[in-house]
Structure formats: structure tokens, C-alpha cells
Design a protein around this motif. Structure first.
Motif, PDB file in Angstrom:
ATOM      1  N   LEU A  27       0.824  -1.202   0.000  1.00  0.00           N
ATOM      2  CA  LEU A  27       0.000   0.000   0.000  1.00  0.00           C
ATOM      3  C   LEU A  27       0.863   1.260   0.000  1.00  0.00           C
ATOM      4  CD1 LEU A  27      -2.748  -1.057   2.579  1.00  0.00           C
ATOM      5  CD2 LEU A  27      -2.822  -1.238   0.089  1.00  0.00           C
ATOM      6  N   LYS A  28       1.936   1.228   0.782  1.00  0.00           N
ATOM      7  CA  LYS A  28       2.820   2.389   0.838  1.00  0.00           C
ATOM      8  C   LYS A  28       3.483   2.633  -0.511  1.00  0.00           C
ATOM      9  CE  LYS A  28       6.837   2.263   2.965  1.00  0.00           C
ATOM     10  NZ  LYS A  28       7.866   2.213   4.027  1.00  0.00           N
ATOM     11  N   ARG A  29       3.911   1.573  -1.184  1.00  0.00           N
ATOM     12  CA  ARG A  29       4.537   1.734  -2.498  1.00  0.00           C
ATOM     13  C   ARG A  29       3.542   2.293  -3.511  1.00  0.00           C
ATOM     14  NH1 ARG A  29       6.525  -3.477  -4.636  1.00  0.00           N
ATOM     15  NH2 ARG A  29       7.332  -2.134  -6.300  1.00  0.00           N
TER      16      ARG A  29
ATOM     17  N   TRP B 172      -5.432   4.672   4.289  1.00  0.00           N
ATOM     18  CA  TRP B 172      -5.398   4.930   5.723  1.00  0.00           C
ATOM     19  C   TRP B 172      -4.255   4.171   6.386  1.00  0.00           C
ATOM     20  CZ3 TRP B 172      -5.767   7.519   9.847  1.00  0.00           C
ATOM     21  CH2 TRP B 172      -5.835   6.906  11.105  1.00  0.00           C
ATOM     22  N   ARG B 173      -3.981   2.943   5.962  1.00  0.00           N
ATOM     23  CA  ARG B 173      -2.917   2.163   6.594  1.00  0.00           C
ATOM     24  C   ARG B 173      -1.553   2.804   6.385  1.00  0.00           C
ATOM     25  NH1 ARG B 173      -3.702  -4.164   5.368  1.00  0.00           N
ATOM     26  NH2 ARG B 173      -2.089  -4.305   6.984  1.00  0.00           N
ATOM     27  N   THR B 174      -1.382   3.553   5.305  1.00  0.00           N
ATOM     28  CA  THR B 174      -0.137   4.296   5.111  1.00  0.00           C
ATOM     29  C   THR B 174      -0.097   5.513   6.022  1.00  0.00           C
ATOM     30  OG1 THR B 174      -0.001   3.600   2.791  1.00  0.00           O
ATOM     31  CG2 THR B 174       1.298   5.506   3.436  1.00  0.00           C
ATOM     32  N   VAL B 175      -1.188   6.269   6.033  1.00  0.00           N
ATOM     33  CA  VAL B 175      -1.243   7.494   6.836  1.00  0.00           C
ATOM     34  C   VAL B 175      -1.180   7.183   8.328  1.00  0.00           C
ATOM     35  CG1 VAL B 175      -2.727   9.455   7.420  1.00  0.00           C
ATOM     36  CG2 VAL B 175      -2.490   8.736   5.040  1.00  0.00           C
TER      37      VAL B 175
ATOM     38  N   SER C  94       3.587   5.607  11.210  1.00  0.00           N
ATOM     39  CA  SER C  94       4.573   6.688  11.271  1.00  0.00           C
ATOM     40  C   SER C  94       5.562   6.583  10.108  1.00  0.00           C
ATOM     41  CB  SER C  94       5.325   6.649  12.607  1.00  0.00           C
ATOM     42  OG  SER C  94       5.969   5.399  12.794  1.00  0.00           O
ATOM     43  N   ARG C  95       5.940   5.366   9.727  1.00  0.00           N
ATOM     44  CA  ARG C  95       6.847   5.199   8.586  1.00  0.00           C
ATOM     45  C   ARG C  95       6.165   5.606   7.284  1.00  0.00           C
ATOM     46  NH1 ARG C  95      10.188  -0.508   9.476  1.00  0.00           N
ATOM     47  NH2 ARG C  95      11.280   0.120  11.394  1.00  0.00           N
ATOM     48  N   GLY C  96       4.889   5.245   7.162  1.00  0.00           N
ATOM     49  CA  GLY C  96       4.150   5.619   5.968  1.00  0.00           C
ATOM     50  C   GLY C  96       4.001   7.124   5.840  1.00  0.00           C
ATOM     51  N   ARG C  97       3.654   7.779   6.949  1.00  0.00           N
ATOM     52  CA  ARG C  97       3.531   9.240   6.939  1.00  0.00           C
ATOM     53  C   ARG C  97       4.856   9.888   6.558  1.00  0.00           C
ATOM     54  NH1 ARG C  97       0.655   8.369  11.846  1.00  0.00           N
ATOM     55  NH2 ARG C  97       2.448   9.086  13.066  1.00  0.00           N
ATOM     56  N   PHE C  98       5.926   9.392   7.159  1.00  0.00           N
ATOM     57  CA  PHE C  98       7.243   9.964   6.897  1.00  0.00           C
ATOM     58  C   PHE C  98       7.598   9.830   5.415  1.00  0.00           C
ATOM     59  CE2 PHE C  98      11.901   9.519   6.620  1.00  0.00           C
ATOM     60  CZ  PHE C  98      12.294  10.715   7.198  1.00  0.00           C
ATOM     61  N   ALA C  99       7.326   8.659   4.836  1.00  0.00           N
ATOM     62  CA  ALA C  99       7.642   8.441   3.423  1.00  0.00           C
ATOM     63  C   ALA C  99       6.845   9.375   2.529  1.00  0.00           C
ATOM     64  CB  ALA C  99       7.370   6.988   3.040  1.00  0.00           C
ATOM     65  N   LEU C 100       5.551   9.535   2.813  1.00  0.00           N
ATOM     66  CA  LEU C 100       4.716  10.430   2.017  1.00  0.00           C
ATOM     67  C   LEU C 100       5.183  11.876   2.128  1.00  0.00           C
ATOM     68  CD1 LEU C 100       1.068   9.131   2.596  1.00  0.00           C
ATOM     69  CD2 LEU C 100       2.387   9.051   0.472  1.00  0.00           C
TER      70      LEU C 100
ATOM     71  N   ALA D 124       7.317  22.693  -6.625  1.00  0.00           N
ATOM     72  CA  ALA D 124       6.176  22.837  -7.524  1.00  0.00           C
ATOM     73  C   ALA D 124       5.157  23.794  -6.904  1.00  0.00           C
ATOM     74  CB  ALA D 124       5.537  21.475  -7.790  1.00  0.00           C
ATOM     75  N   PRO D 125       4.501  24.615  -7.722  1.00  0.00           N
ATOM     76  CA  PRO D 125       3.500  25.544  -7.191  1.00  0.00           C
ATOM     77  C   PRO D 125       2.225  24.810  -6.807  1.00  0.00           C
ATOM     78  CG  PRO D 125       3.545  25.680  -9.574  1.00  0.00           C
ATOM     79  CD  PRO D 125       4.671  24.753  -9.172  1.00  0.00           C
ATOM     80  N   GLY D 126       1.331  25.511  -6.158  1.00  0.00           N
ATOM     81  CA  GLY D 126       0.033  24.930  -5.828  1.00  0.00           C
ATOM     82  C   GLY D 126       0.022  24.255  -4.468  1.00  0.00           C
ATOM     83  N   ASN D 127      -1.140  23.711  -4.128  1.00  0.00           N
ATOM     84  CA  ASN D 127      -1.361  23.082  -2.833  1.00  0.00           C
ATOM     85  C   ASN D 127      -1.955  21.694  -3.031  1.00  0.00           C
ATOM     86  OD1 ASN D 127      -0.924  25.586  -0.952  1.00  0.00           O
ATOM     87  ND2 ASN D 127      -2.291  26.283  -2.579  1.00  0.00           N
ATOM     88  N   LEU D 128      -1.804  20.857  -2.011  1.00  0.00           N
ATOM     89  CA  LEU D 128      -2.195  19.460  -2.127  1.00  0.00           C
ATOM     90  C   LEU D 128      -3.131  19.062  -0.998  1.00  0.00           C
ATOM     91  CD1 LEU D 128      -1.511  17.026  -3.972  1.00  0.00           C
ATOM     92  CD2 LEU D 128       0.219  16.370  -2.287  1.00  0.00           C
ATOM     93  N   MET D 129      -4.219  18.369  -1.366  1.00  0.00           N
ATOM     94  CA  MET D 129      -5.115  17.753  -0.402  1.00  0.00           C
ATOM     95  C   MET D 129      -4.931  16.249  -0.483  1.00  0.00           C
ATOM     96  SD  MET D 129      -6.931  20.253   1.015  1.00  0.00           S
ATOM     97  CE  MET D 129      -8.480  19.577   1.607  1.00  0.00           C
ATOM     98  N   VAL D 130      -4.723  15.588   0.653  1.00  0.00           N
ATOM     99  CA  VAL D 130      -4.567  14.140   0.702  1.00  0.00           C
ATOM    100  C   VAL D 130      -5.922  13.526   1.052  1.00  0.00           C
ATOM    101  CG1 VAL D 130      -3.379  12.206   1.799  1.00  0.00           C
ATOM    102  CG2 VAL D 130      -2.161  14.366   1.414  1.00  0.00           C
ATOM    103  N   GLU D 131      -6.462  12.715   0.155  1.00  0.00           N
ATOM    104  CA  GLU D 131      -7.744  12.055   0.372  1.00  0.00           C
ATOM    105  C   GLU D 131      -7.489  10.684   0.994  1.00  0.00           C
ATOM    106  OE1 GLU D 131     -11.610  10.379  -2.140  1.00  0.00           O
ATOM    107  OE2 GLU D 131     -10.197  11.766  -3.096  1.00  0.00           O
ATOM    108  N   VAL D 132      -7.696  10.581   2.290  1.00  0.00           N
ATOM    109  CA  VAL D 132      -7.401   9.352   3.036  1.00  0.00           C
ATOM    110  C   VAL D 132      -8.588   8.407   2.918  1.00  0.00           C
ATOM    111  CG1 VAL D 132      -6.747   8.395   5.269  1.00  0.00           C
ATOM    112  CG2 VAL D 132      -5.988  10.695   4.621  1.00  0.00           C
ATOM    113  N   MET D 133      -8.309   7.140   2.539  1.00  0.00           N
ATOM    114  CA  MET D 133      -9.398   6.199   2.305  1.00  0.00           C
ATOM    115  C   MET D 133      -9.015   4.780   2.721  1.00  0.00           C
ATOM    116  SD  MET D 133      -9.120   5.905  -1.856  1.00  0.00           S
ATOM    117  CE  MET D 133      -9.582   7.609  -2.033  1.00  0.00           C
TER     118      MET D 133
END
Length: 269
Positions: free
Chosen positions: A99-101, A128-131, A134-140, A150-159
Motif C-alpha cells: 500500500l505504501k509503495r 489509511w494504513r499508510t497514513v 509513522s513510517r508511511g507518513r514519513f515516506a509520504l 512545484a507551485p500549488g497546494n495538495l489535499m490528501v484524500e485518506v481512504m
């Protein structure tokens, strides 16, 4: 962070002043159409299965303005060889490392699809399992930082799995993604009870997939409307996915703020 306009407001086309804020009856049509592109990549799981992942950048419409204000990456994960090949391996679920990959590759390819400019907002999915890890969050977060130029902003859709997660665990995990250039959307099951479970939490936007919600006739819409109302009472923004285009105005009247419409590639209404 909110899903603020990332595209110019569409022209009025002769609308009366205040028309966008007026209640419109169920079934009234308004034009919702915008082009989008897609990309597909492959990866091999820890169990030796080959997956194909398709990403498509869909327009997110502001229901007040009836215009696209951001772009959302829709993700479809398939196993090569079909269900029979998957069953033959004896392991039907993906492991956290898989999932993280998938999430990291989605982030890399998805940012290219979003074409974010200054002031734009893009929505990218993450499991969700990535978010939650702690390792998953760090990688993301590290991968996102590599793209920080890069310009702009990002929303992470957790599912995926939020329904079983304690609200306090959700709040703690998503807090790491709430920065000046990032925010979080919680993708939850279409159930009013599960929605209300998040009341009082950090969530500022909920995403509900209406592909699994009957919303064709008036009686079906009544239940769908109750779901939207419950979501809006829980947080400031509600994004509906796979909503029928002829339900856009009724969804706005019920409290939805944004929508990704079904069949956007062929619909002109």
C-alpha cells in the motif's frame, strides 16, 4: 485548507443575479463538463503479484459556482490476470508495504497529472494504513517535500479502513498533513452513523462516494439528502463522488459543497 477555486469562474451565460444561490428543484440540469487525462503504471507486490494502477485527473466542481475549482486523482488498482490468477496465489489482500509503495508512486505520477499552478489545489489519494503508520507518513511527507518546488497546494484524500479507526487516532494521524500547503480529506463510507462518529474531530472535508448510494428517484434522494446533511453538520465541506450531474443543484441545497460527477468523459447536459 479548503477546496478554493483553482480555475477562473465560468461565465454567467445570461443567468439572473443570485441564480446560483437560489433553491432549484430536483432534476434541474446545469452544465458540468471538463476534460481530464490519465496514466497507468505497474508494480510487483511483496507476494509476487503484478498490479496495474490507473490514475485519472478529474475536475472537482464547486456546487455554488458550477465550475471546476480543483482536480482530483481517481485511482483504480487491478491485478493482472484477473480474479482467478489472484486467487491462485492464495493471498488476496495487499500488505502495508504494498500500500505504501502504491501511495508513493501515486504521489509521483499524480503530481505530474495535476499540473498545479500558483494558487491551484490538487487532491491525491492515500490509504489509511499508510497514513496511520509513522513510517508511511514519513515516506509520504518526504516525497512531497521533494516536490515542494512545484507551485500549488495538495489535499490528501485518506481512504480505506477509516470506519474502524478510533476518531482520536484519525485526528492524530492527519494532523501531520495539515500545513500551509497541505490538507486532508477523509473518504468515508456512505453511512450517516459513521459520518457522525467524526463530529468534533479535525476533519474539515469529507468525501462520500455516491456510486454506492441510490439517488435516482425522489424517495431515494430523500435518504441521500439525509446523508449529505449529516456530513455537512460534521464538517465545513462535503465532496460527493460519482454524483449524477442532474443532482448537482439538489446536492448543493442539501449541504454538499463540491462534487466529482459520474460519466464526465461523455456527459454534456
Amino acid at each position: 485548507m479548503t477546496l478554493v477555486p483553482a480555475y477562473p469562474t465560468a461565465p454567467d451565460h445570461g443567468k439572473n443575479p443570485g441564480e446560483d444561490n437560489a433553491y432549484s428543484p430536483l432534476g434541474e440540469r446545469r452544465a458540468y463538463a471538463a476534460p481530464y487525462e490519465s496514466v497507468t503504471f505497474s508494480l510487483v507486490t511483496r507476494a509476487g503479484r503484478e498490479l496495474t494502477v490507473t490514475l485519472a485527473a478529474q475536475p472537482v466542481f464547486d456546487l455554488d459556482r458550477s465550475t471546476p475549482v480543483s482536480r482530483r486523482i481517481r485511482r483504480i488498482v487491478r491485478h493482472r490476470g484477473g480474479e482467478s490468477a489472484l486467487a491462485a496465489l492464495g493471498r488476496r489482500t495487499l500488505e502495508p508495504v504494498d500500500l505504501k509503495r502504491i501511495d508513493l508512486q501515486t504521489l509521483n505520477h499524480g503530481l505530474d497529472l495535476l499540473h498545479l499552478g500558483p494558487g491551484d489545489i490538487g487532491v491525491l489519494p492515500a490509504f489509511w494504513r499508510t497514513v496511520a503508520s509513522s513510517r508511511g507518513r514519513f515516506a509520504l511527507l518526504c516525497t512531497e517535500l521533494q516536490q515542494s518546488s512545484a507551485p500549488g497546494n495538495l489535499m490528501v484524500e485518506v481512504m480505506g479502513g477509516l470506519e474502524q479507526a478510533p476518531p482520536e487516532a484519525i485526528d492524530e494521524s492527519i494532523s501531520h498533513f495539515e500545513t500551509e500547503s497541505m490538507g486532508v480529506i477523509l473518504h468515508i463510507a456512505p453511512d450517516a452513523g459513521l459520518v457522525r462518529r467524526l463530529t468534533g474531530g479535525r476533519a474539515r472535508c469529507l468525501a462520500i462516494d455516491f456510486a454506492g448510494v441510490a439517488h435516482d428517484g425522489p424517495l431515494e434522494w430523500r435518504a441521500a439528502q439525509d446523508l449529505i446533511t449529516a456530513a455537512r453538520q460534521t464538517c465545513d465541506q462535503v465532496m460527493l463522488l460519482n454524483l449524477r450531474p442532474d443532482r448537482g443543484l439538489a446536492a448543493r441545497a442539501a449541504g454538499a459543497t463540491h462534487a466529482v460527477f459520474a460519466g464526465m468523459e461523455t456527459i454534456t447536459v
